[in-house]
Each structure stands twice: as structure tokens, then as C-alpha cells.
Design a protein around this motif. Structure first.
Motif, PDB file in Angstrom:
ATOM      1  N   SER A 132      41.260  37.667  58.305  1.00 29.05           N
ATOM      2  CA  SER A 132      40.081  38.523  58.445  1.00 29.05           C
ATOM      3  C   SER A 132      39.476  38.824  57.072  1.00 29.05           C
ATOM      4  CB  SER A 132      40.438  39.828  59.156  1.00 29.05           C
ATOM      5  OG  SER A 132      41.334  40.599  58.374  1.00 29.05           O
ATOM      6  N   THR A 133      38.214  39.215  57.063  1.00 24.69           N
ATOM      7  CA  THR A 133      37.488  39.435  55.798  1.00 24.69           C
ATOM      8  C   THR A 133      38.148  40.498  54.937  1.00 24.69           C
ATOM      9  OG1 THR A 133      35.417  38.826  56.896  1.00 24.69           O
ATOM     10  CG2 THR A 133      35.241  39.994  54.803  1.00 24.69           C
ATOM     11  N   MET A 134      38.441  41.658  55.531  1.00 26.27           N
ATOM     12  CA  MET A 134      39.002  42.758  54.747  1.00 26.27           C
ATOM     13  C   MET A 134      40.414  42.451  54.250  1.00 26.27           C
ATOM     14  SD  MET A 134      36.595  44.805  54.353  1.00 26.27           S
ATOM     15  CE  MET A 134      37.623  45.812  53.285  1.00 26.27           C
ATOM     16  N   ALA A 135      41.204  41.713  55.052  1.00 25.68           N
ATOM     17  CA  ALA A 135      42.553  41.344  54.606  1.00 25.68           C
ATOM     18  C   ALA A 135      42.492  40.392  53.413  1.00 25.68           C
ATOM     19  CB  ALA A 135      43.333  40.713  55.749  1.00 25.68           C
ATOM     20  N   ILE A 136      41.538  39.463  53.427  1.00 23.23           N
ATOM     21  CA  ILE A 136      41.361  38.530  52.300  1.00 23.23           C
ATOM     22  C   ILE A 136      40.935  39.312  51.051  1.00 23.23           C
ATOM     23  CG2 ILE A 136      39.938  36.636  51.423  1.00 23.23           C
ATOM     24  CD1 ILE A 136      39.880  35.553  54.316  1.00 23.23           C
ATOM     25  N   ILE A 137      40.036  40.288  51.223  1.00 24.30           N
ATOM     26  CA  ILE A 137      39.604  41.122  50.099  1.00 24.30           C
ATOM     27  C   ILE A 137      40.789  41.901  49.531  1.00 24.30           C
ATOM     28  CG2 ILE A 137      38.231  43.156  49.477  1.00 24.30           C
ATOM     29  CD1 ILE A 137      36.076  42.085  51.392  1.00 24.30           C
ATOM     30  N   ASP A 138      41.630  42.462  50.412  1.00 21.54           N
ATOM     31  CA  ASP A 138      42.819  43.198  49.961  1.00 21.54           C
ATOM     32  C   ASP A 138      43.756  42.299  49.160  1.00 21.54           C
ATOM     33  OD1 ASP A 138      41.980  45.550  51.115  1.00 21.54           O
ATOM     34  OD2 ASP A 138      43.079  45.234  52.975  1.00 21.54           O
ATOM     35  N   LEU A 139      43.910  41.056  49.614  1.00 18.42           N
ATOM     36  CA  LEU A 139      44.791  40.114  48.910  1.00 18.42           C
ATOM     37  C   LEU A 139      44.207  39.733  47.557  1.00 18.42           C
ATOM     38  CD1 LEU A 139      47.332  38.340  48.962  1.00 18.42           C
ATOM     39  CD2 LEU A 139      45.976  36.580  50.105  1.00 18.42           C
ATOM     40  N   LEU A 140      42.912  39.449  47.521  1.00 17.26           N
ATOM     41  CA  LEU A 140      42.262  39.068  46.256  1.00 17.26           C
ATOM     42  C   LEU A 140      42.234  40.221  45.258  1.00 17.26           C
ATOM     43  CD1 LEU A 140      39.238  36.954  47.568  1.00 17.26           C
ATOM     44  CD2 LEU A 140      41.284  36.111  46.413  1.00 17.26           C
ATOM     45  N   ALA A 141      42.347  41.452  45.749  1.00 16.86           N
ATOM     46  CA  ALA A 141      42.358  42.613  44.859  1.00 16.86           C
ATOM     47  C   ALA A 141      43.648  42.715  44.050  1.00 16.86           C
ATOM     48  CB  ALA A 141      42.150  43.895  45.672  1.00 16.86           C
ATOM     49  N   ILE A 142      44.750  42.178  44.594  1.00 20.48           N
ATOM     50  CA  ILE A 142      46.043  42.268  43.893  1.00 20.48           C
ATOM     51  C   ILE A 142      46.499  40.924  43.333  1.00 20.48           C
ATOM     52  CG2 ILE A 142      46.809  44.262  45.222  1.00 20.48           C
ATOM     53  CD1 ILE A 142      48.423  42.356  46.995  1.00 20.48           C
ATOM     54  N   LEU A 143      45.976  39.832  43.878  1.00 21.25           N
ATOM     55  CA  LEU A 143      46.429  38.497  43.474  1.00 21.25           C
ATOM     56  C   LEU A 143      46.249  38.202  41.985  1.00 21.25           C
ATOM     57  CD1 LEU A 143      47.742  36.083  44.892  1.00 21.25           C
ATOM     58  CD2 LEU A 143      45.466  35.099  45.179  1.00 21.25           C
ATOM     59  N   PRO A 144      45.113  38.585  41.350  1.00 21.20           N
ATOM     60  CA  PRO A 144      44.943  38.277  39.918  1.00 21.20           C
ATOM     61  C   PRO A 144      46.042  38.830  39.033  1.00 21.20           C
ATOM     62  CG  PRO A 144      42.878  39.014  40.862  1.00 21.20           C
ATOM     63  CD  PRO A 144      43.927  39.236  41.906  1.00 21.20           C
ATOM     64  N   PHE A 145      46.562  40.002  39.384  1.00 24.88           N
ATOM     65  CA  PHE A 145      47.621  40.614  38.579  1.00 24.88           C
ATOM     66  C   PHE A 145      48.861  39.731  38.544  1.00 24.88           C
ATOM     67  CE2 PHE A 145      51.410  43.268  38.275  1.00 24.88           C
ATOM     68  CZ  PHE A 145      51.157  43.983  37.113  1.00 24.88           C
ATOM     69  N   TYR A 146      49.247  39.200  39.698  1.00 24.85           N
ATOM     70  CA  TYR A 146      50.439  38.352  39.772  1.00 24.85           C
ATOM     71  C   TYR A 146      50.176  36.957  39.208  1.00 24.85           C
ATOM     72  CZ  TYR A 146      52.009  42.090  42.851  1.00 24.85           C
ATOM     73  OH  TYR A 146      52.359  43.319  43.353  1.00 24.85           O
ATOM     74  N   LEU A 147      48.949  36.481  39.362  1.00 27.24           N
ATOM     75  CA  LEU A 147      48.608  35.155  38.832  1.00 27.24           C
ATOM     76  C   LEU A 147      48.628  35.117  37.308  1.00 27.24           C
ATOM     77  CD1 LEU A 147      45.716  33.903  41.167  1.00 27.24           C
ATOM     78  CD2 LEU A 147      48.048  33.032  41.024  1.00 27.24           C
ATOM     79  N   THR A 148      48.255  36.230  36.671  1.00 23.50           N
ATOM     80  CA  THR A 148      48.252  36.254  35.198  1.00 23.50           C
ATOM     81  C   THR A 148      49.650  36.034  34.627  1.00 23.50           C
ATOM     82  OG1 THR A 148      48.335  38.677  35.339  1.00 23.50           O
ATOM     83  CG2 THR A 148      46.195  37.677  34.887  1.00 23.50           C
ATOM     84  N   PHE A 149      50.684  36.515  35.334  1.00 28.89           N
ATOM     85  CA  PHE A 149      52.061  36.291  34.876  1.00 28.89           C
ATOM     86  C   PHE A 149      52.448  34.819  35.032  1.00 28.89           C
ATOM     87  CE2 PHE A 149      52.224  40.853  35.733  1.00 28.89           C
ATOM     88  CZ  PHE A 149      52.872  41.300  34.593  1.00 28.89           C
ATOM     89  N   ILE A 150      51.987  34.183  36.120  1.00 29.77           N
ATOM     90  CA  ILE A 150      52.301  32.762  36.346  1.00 29.77           C
ATOM     91  C   ILE A 150      51.540  31.888  35.356  1.00 29.77           C
ATOM     92  CG2 ILE A 150      52.163  30.878  38.025  1.00 29.77           C
ATOM     93  CD1 ILE A 150      52.342  33.053  40.228  1.00 29.77           C
ATOM     94  N   VAL A 151      50.241  32.195  35.195  1.00 32.07           N
ATOM     95  CA  VAL A 151      49.385  31.393  34.311  1.00 32.07           C
ATOM     96  C   VAL A 151      49.815  31.518  32.858  1.00 32.07           C
ATOM     97  CG1 VAL A 151      47.007  31.175  33.454  1.00 32.07           C
ATOM     98  CG2 VAL A 151      47.419  31.453  35.887  1.00 32.07           C
ATOM     99  N   ALA A 152      50.399  32.649  32.483  1.00 28.83           N
ATOM    100  CA  ALA A 152      50.816  32.872  31.090  1.00 28.83           C
ATOM    101  C   ALA A 152      51.834  31.831  30.628  1.00 28.83           C
ATOM    102  CB  ALA A 152      51.399  34.278  30.944  1.00 28.83           C
ATOM    103  N   TYR A 153      52.605  31.282  31.578  1.00 33.94           N
ATOM    104  CA  TYR A 153      53.627  30.286  31.234  1.00 33.94           C
ATOM    105  C   TYR A 153      53.131  28.857  31.449  1.00 33.94           C
ATOM    106  CZ  TYR A 153      56.768  34.293  31.227  1.00 33.94           C
ATOM    107  OH  TYR A 153      57.354  35.498  30.956  1.00 33.94           O
ATOM    108  N   LEU A 154      51.853  28.720  31.802  1.00 33.84           N
ATOM    109  CA  LEU A 154      51.278  27.391  32.027  1.00 33.84           C
ATOM    110  C   LEU A 154      50.193  27.106  30.984  1.00 33.84           C
ATOM    111  CD1 LEU A 154      50.921  27.532  35.925  1.00 33.84           C
ATOM    112  CD2 LEU A 154      52.689  26.349  34.614  1.00 33.84           C
ATOM    113  N   PRO A 155      49.923  25.839  30.690  1.00 31.38           N
ATOM    114  CA  PRO A 155      48.940  25.496  29.645  1.00 31.38           C
ATOM    115  C   PRO A 155      47.488  25.652  30.116  1.00 31.38           C
ATOM    116  CG  PRO A 155      49.815  23.495  30.610  1.00 31.38           C
ATOM    117  CD  PRO A 155      50.558  24.624  31.258  1.00 31.38           C
TER     118      PRO A 155
END
Length: 278
Positions: free
Chosen positions: A104-127
Motif C-alpha cells: 500500500s502507498t502509506m506502508a511504502i512511504i513508512d518503509l522509505l522513511a527509515i530505509l535510508p538510515f540502514y542503507l547508509t551503513f551498508i553503503v559505507a562498506y561498499l565502493p
């Protein structure tokens, strides 16, 4: 075992009511709603203030702490919404219902609101490039869209958009077709006089957008007599053209507001003036 199951369902129902104040209307749900709204706007303020180097260098550690706290709250909120969504008749079928809720639209928005925080930790170890990391952090803007869940006005606009989508699609398609036509005409009229400015039809589309929206930045101007006549006609046409989607939305909003107003007003007796109960 039955009592334990009933207890779990009761707790889940309470959590669902707490997270959906528009449905439950309880004071505790309203208080939780106010707290989440405050946290959302605080996140937007932090995002803006972080761009100021002097402020960020002085209060950056506070911003980071608030970021951790916000992500923790929003993650718990997302988990509880996913757990309790089956209380909604639309998502009652267990795992299948939860999967539908996640789409659903709002569930996707809720996920995208927190996803960048966790992705920055993963991306930090990637080139990856630093610009890519910054782009991921910009996804925090989706936290502002979470406000749509709590504001009745935005829900009303969403309802109107859903009901009038065919009319809006038609008006937008008409604007798109007209943009292609006028850009093509202007390209053939002005290309010989200004080959660098009106270099192609896609380049001329920028002029078409400026003219139809009556913005007129002045970076692309017709120089020939025929081009000026065409530009004037398109400018006048654009004033009424972009009023079409606005008119569709305003008529839909007015219709819904009138319906809600009639529902909220109780029926009264024409003789004594007292309320009539069904």
C-alpha cells in the motif's frame, strides 16, 4: 490456549486503534498522533538546518542523536503497523493481508522513511560515490509524506484524486499532446533563425513548458514575426489550459465538502425546530 489467543487479538486490536486515530478517535491515539507529527516536523527541520555548515558543525551531534531516536520510533511504528494491519478488513487474511498492506502507498512511504538510515551503513562498506550516499539520505523527505496519514484534508484530496483520475489523466494527456505540437511548430519556425537555441524538438519543449505555464524565464525567446505570433497565442491558451486539472480537483473537493456538511448537520423538525432522530 483459547484465552491466550483472545488476549493476543485484543492487544493487537488496541495497537491498531492507537495507530489509527482517524478510526478510533480515542484521546490516547490523538496524543500519540500529535507526538508522531511533532517528530516528523522535527526531522524536516533537522534536514534543513543540516545544510547550514555553521549550525551543523555546532549542533551536529544533537542532530545525529535525534536521527537515531527518530529512526528507532519510526521502525517500531512500522513494525507495529505491519503486525496490527490484519485488524483492518482489507488486510485480514494473515500473511497475504500483510503482504498487501506492505504494497500500500502509506506502508511504502513508512518503509522509505527509515530505509535510508540502514542503507547508509551498508553503503559505507561498499565502493559507492559520496554523492550517491547523499542521494540516499535525501529519501528522508519521505518522512514528511507520513503526515498524510494524520490529516483529514490530505485524505480528502487523495479520495478526490482517486475518483477523478480518469478526468485528470485526460486533461494531462491533452496538455502533453499540445506541448509536443507547439514545440514541433516552434522548432520549425525558429530553428533557422536560432539554430543553437531551438536546436531540436526536445530542446524546444522547454520553451513550450515555460510558455504554457506562463512562467517565461526568458532564456528562450522567439525572434521571428511568426514565432512571436505563435508564442503569444500559446501563452493565452496556456492560461486556460492549466486551469482544467485545477477545475476538476476543485469541483471534486467542493462536492465532497458539501456531502460532509450535509451529513454533519442534523435533521430538524420544520414545526418546532428540534432535531429529528432516525
Amino acid at each position: 490456549m483459547i484465552l491466550k489467543s483472545e488476549k493476543k487479538e485484543g492487544l493487537r486490536h488496541k495497537v491498531y486503534n492507537l495507530l489509527n486515530p482517524l478510526d478510533s478517535g480515542t484521546p490516547v491515539a490523538r496524543l500519540l498522533e500529535a507526538g508522531l507529527l511533532l517528530l516528523i516536523f522535527l526531522n524536516m527541520l533537522i534536514l534543513i538546518l543540516e545544510s547550514e555548515q555553521e549550525i551543523n558543525s555546532r549542533y551536529g551531534h544533537i542532530f545525529v542523536s535525534l536521527e537515531f531516536f527518530s529512526v528507532l520510533i519510526f521502525t517500531v511504528e512500522y513494525g507495529l503497523r505491519l503486525w496490527s494491519c490484519v485488524e483492518n478488513p482489507k488486510y485480514m487474511k494473515g500473511a497475504t493481508g500483510r503482504l498487501r498492506y506492505m504494497g500500500s502507498t502509506m506502508a511504502i512511504i513508512d518503509l522509505l522513511a527509515i530505509l535510508p538510515f540502514y542503507l547508509t551503513f551498508i553503503v559505507a562498506y561498499l565502493p559507492f560515490d559520496l554523492i550517491f550516499i547523499r542521494m540516499i539520505r535525501l529519501f528522508r523527505l519521505f518522512r514528511l509524506l507520513k503526515v498524510a496519514r494524520y490529516l483529514k484534508a490530505l485524505n480528502l484530496i487523495q479520495t478526490v484524486l482517486r475518483e477523478r483520475k480518469e478526468q485528470i489523466y485526460l486533461s494531462v494527456m491533452f496538455i502533453g499532446f499540445l506541448l509536443i505540437i507547439i514545440s514541433t511548430l516552434m522548432f520549425y519556425v525558429e530553428h533557422d533563425a536560432q539554430p543553437k537555441v531551438f536546436s531540436s524538438i526536445p530542446a524546444s519543449m522547454w520553451w513550450g513548458i515555460e510558455t504554457l505555464t506562463t512562467v517565461g524565464y526568458g532564456d528562450m525567446l522567439p525572434m521571428t514575426a511568426l514565432g512571436k505570433v505563435l508564442g503569444g497565442m500559446i501563452s493565452v491558451l496556456g492560461i486556460g489550459l492549466f486551469a482544467l486539472p485545477a477545475g476538476i480537483l476543485s469541483s471534486g473537493l467542493t462536492e465532497h465538502l458539501q456531502k460532509n456538511g450535509k451529513k454533519s448537520k442534523p435533521k430538524r423538525c420544520p414545526h418546532c425546530g428540534g432535531p429529528i432522530h432516525d
